[in-house]
Design a protein around this motif. Sequence first.
Motif, short mmCIF file in Angstrom:
data_model
loop_
_atom_site.label_atom_id
_atom_site.label_comp_id
_atom_site.label_asym_id
_atom_site.label_seq_id
_atom_site.Cartn_x
_atom_site.Cartn_y
_atom_site.Cartn_z
N PRO A 16 56.36 -76.53 -91.01
CA PRO A 16 57.32 -75.41 -91.07
C PRO A 16 58.03 -75.19 -89.73
O PRO A 16 59.23 -74.90 -89.70
CB PRO A 16 56.44 -74.21 -91.43
N TRP A 17 57.26 -75.33 -88.63
CA TRP A 17 57.89 -75.14 -87.32
C TRP A 17 58.97 -76.19 -87.08
O TRP A 17 60.05 -75.87 -86.56
CB TRP A 17 56.84 -75.23 -86.21
N MET A 19 60.68 -77.67 -89.27
CA MET A 19 61.83 -77.43 -90.15
C MET A 19 62.72 -76.30 -89.63
O MET A 19 63.94 -76.34 -89.80
CB MET A 19 61.34 -77.12 -91.57
N VAL A 20 62.12 -75.30 -89.00
CA VAL A 20 62.97 -74.20 -88.50
C VAL A 20 63.44 -74.44 -87.07
O VAL A 20 64.28 -73.72 -86.55
CB VAL A 20 62.27 -72.82 -88.57
N LEU A 21 62.88 -75.49 -86.44
CA LEU A 21 63.21 -75.73 -85.04
C LEU A 21 64.71 -75.89 -84.77
O LEU A 21 65.25 -75.25 -83.85
CB LEU A 21 62.45 -76.97 -84.53
N ALA A 23 67.22 -74.65 -86.32
CA ALA A 23 67.87 -73.33 -86.41
C ALA A 23 67.48 -72.45 -85.23
O ALA A 23 68.31 -71.74 -84.65
CB ALA A 23 67.47 -72.66 -87.72
N LEU A 24 66.19 -72.56 -84.84
CA LEU A 24 65.74 -71.76 -83.69
C LEU A 24 66.48 -72.16 -82.42
O LEU A 24 66.92 -71.31 -81.65
CB LEU A 24 64.23 -71.98 -83.48
#
Lengths: 297, 507
Positions: A16-17, A19-21, A23-24
Amino acid sequence: MERVTGARTIESRRVPWLMVLPALLLVLAINIIPLVYSTVLAFFQWNLTQAQVAPRFVGLDNFIRLLTRDPQFLTAAVNTAILVVATVVIQTVLGVAVALLLDQKLRFTGVATTLLLVPLALAPAVVGLLFSSLLSGSLGPINYWLEAIGLPAPSWLGDAHWALPSIVLVDTWQWTPFMILLTLAGLRSLSQEPVEAALVDGASSWQRFRYVKLPMLLPVLTVAVLLRAIDSFKTFDLVFLLTFGGPGTSSTTLSFYGYKVGLQAFDIGRASAIAFLMVQVFIVFVVIFYSRAKDQL
Amino acid sequence: MVRFRVIVALVVASVLVAACGTSPTSPGSSPAGSEAPQIPEAPQQFQDLIAATKPADKQYDGVEVSVVVDSIQSGYPWFWLAPAIEKAYNIKIKVIATPFETFYQAIQNDIVSGTGAYDILSYPPRFLGDLASAGNILDLTDYAAKWDPEMGDVYPVYQLYTQFDDKLFALPIDGDRLELYYRKDLFSNADEQAVFEAQYGYPLAAPETWDQYLDVAKFFKRDAGATLAGETLADPFSGIAEITKLPDNFDWFLNRFASHDGIYFDDQMHPQLDTDAGRSALQNFVDAVKYGPSDILNFEYVESFDAFVQGQTAMCIQWTDVAKIAEDPNTSKIVGKTGYAQVPGVEQPDGSIVHRSTLAYNRVNSISKLAKNPEAAYRVMQFMNQPDVSLLYVTEPSAGMDPYRKSHYADPTKWVQQWPELSAYIDNNKQSLTNGYPELTMPGANRYNEALGTHIAQALAGQESVSEALKNATTEWESITDELGRDAQITHWLAQLKGWEEVGLID
């Protein structure tokens, strides 16, 4: 077996991290870092026309100057407050009224609802250009028709008393449909039982609206008001295109003033201080609004 | 490190503006590249010049030079002459037009962010001091020694607008000054003359003084349904049109201020705005706008000249190209009806009248320090600046450029645009140069102008009294001077004064 499960657990936490990295990182790069850097710059004096001269730390000077020695900033703050209150109140009242009308399932309500999308679909630049012609004091069709029916024809954009109301008018034209559509969606999703019960109890249409529909609509209206207030608070396009903040500074908003200071005078420290103050005002507004409205949300 | 900070600062600034809404655009103009739409066809004289152009001594194969201009219109000469430049040097020209209001922002952003999208900057000299002192434009001295820009033929004041610290940083492309244009058909109408004289006790004529200017403006201010020169007005008619909005309104104040013997600063850089000269000038400006069209407080360049050429005002103080526009049947309803005069002035004890015409917004061309091929950029600028080439675009009504060389006036028969009163127009042009009052070109000029212009706009709108406006402008000017360094600013100011004295603009 345990080692395999442990590895899977670590991997399942990592995915999950990962995958959102992206965008972050994007948020960090275009929101967080500029925000922090802008906040830092607010404590420096630095003019980009003399970019070769290093920024000079001035502590709270930029803020003190804005709040105590800059009447244009105070004018812009007052104008912004007027603009936010006027647009939100007018658009909410009109939005609810028209939505109630459209909810009556009269003929042509479908067409009317579709037409309401037109102003929303227009780019702000188009709206600005359109209304700069429509509101022209000597050549504009609005004044032509006002005079034709014997009404006074004000100088909408050329009179210090009318410039800000003109921006409110144009903003209302463009964004009232947004309030109408949200309210209409809210009305159509309301449970009909309480309304029918009130009808059986002999409630008038005003009473059914005031004591039954409106309380049920409040969550929708709260969100709509918040969104419109946020948007009005940062109004820039219409000011730029219709009045350029004038006549004088009569329609200068905080966003427009920040633009003038930062990207016309290139006083990047003071512009950052304006942005910082805007963010603080904004946070306070949202916190107060949320604390008052949280029961509705 | 400085550059990194600058880039991050610009990103921050852009985010701030983005947070404000969508990117700004300007009414009447839009970003464009070379393929921008609706560029009128080049007049025949331009075609002839292109046909006659021969390849130059040195070719720059494959080089493209980009030019940034402040509107589509001011790009016309570049669009029209691009084929000639390509023929002469094999250089392709890319013209980039930015909105007028955000022009300075576009230039500064490009340079300080290191983008380098613009090789040639075509800008008003009020930006010169900032650009040159920050090292953002190139010293042209060596190029000029190699390829002569024929500056001896350029009027001395326009030569000054190309120099900073006694070095050549720009070549001229435009020569502007403010003049009074009036409706000679109305001023010569016997009925109007009789009524005016009966009311004011002197004959109706182009106003010589600022007080007369108010009289005439008031006289011609009429409602719809009133009579004007024997005809019933369908729409309201006004006395004047002037620019009242930023970024140029201060130039319309300067006409008045200078004729009252005003000067920007004393020799310690203390502003001289809140003086008798400043108060008289601003009060006259405030009084005059009452006699303009109802939306005069929203007037910039286009609105101002358009009101005059559409036949809505009796007088208009404007840049010199407006007289050409007024004689162009494609744009004007008052062809053949424009009279030319000096901007009004102030009567002296000996009875003479001092007129001062602001010499404002005379575009010059400089080479960005980020230009990819500075020599090619110089050759392009030099080509545009040649007497026979520049004569074409300064005498063509839609190009928005005006004469700046003595040779431009030498033979009026060579002007692209011809009209019966051309020689009267040229005489008035020359007189305005003699009466000229210069814009600031020192570092910070744009900031001084912006601060003054804001308070002028507030006074015109009734938000500040004349005295408050000048006091507040004075405070801001002091603050700008302190920020930029008073000692350095004193040096720049004294150098500026010396230059003006040498060319006879001030005593």
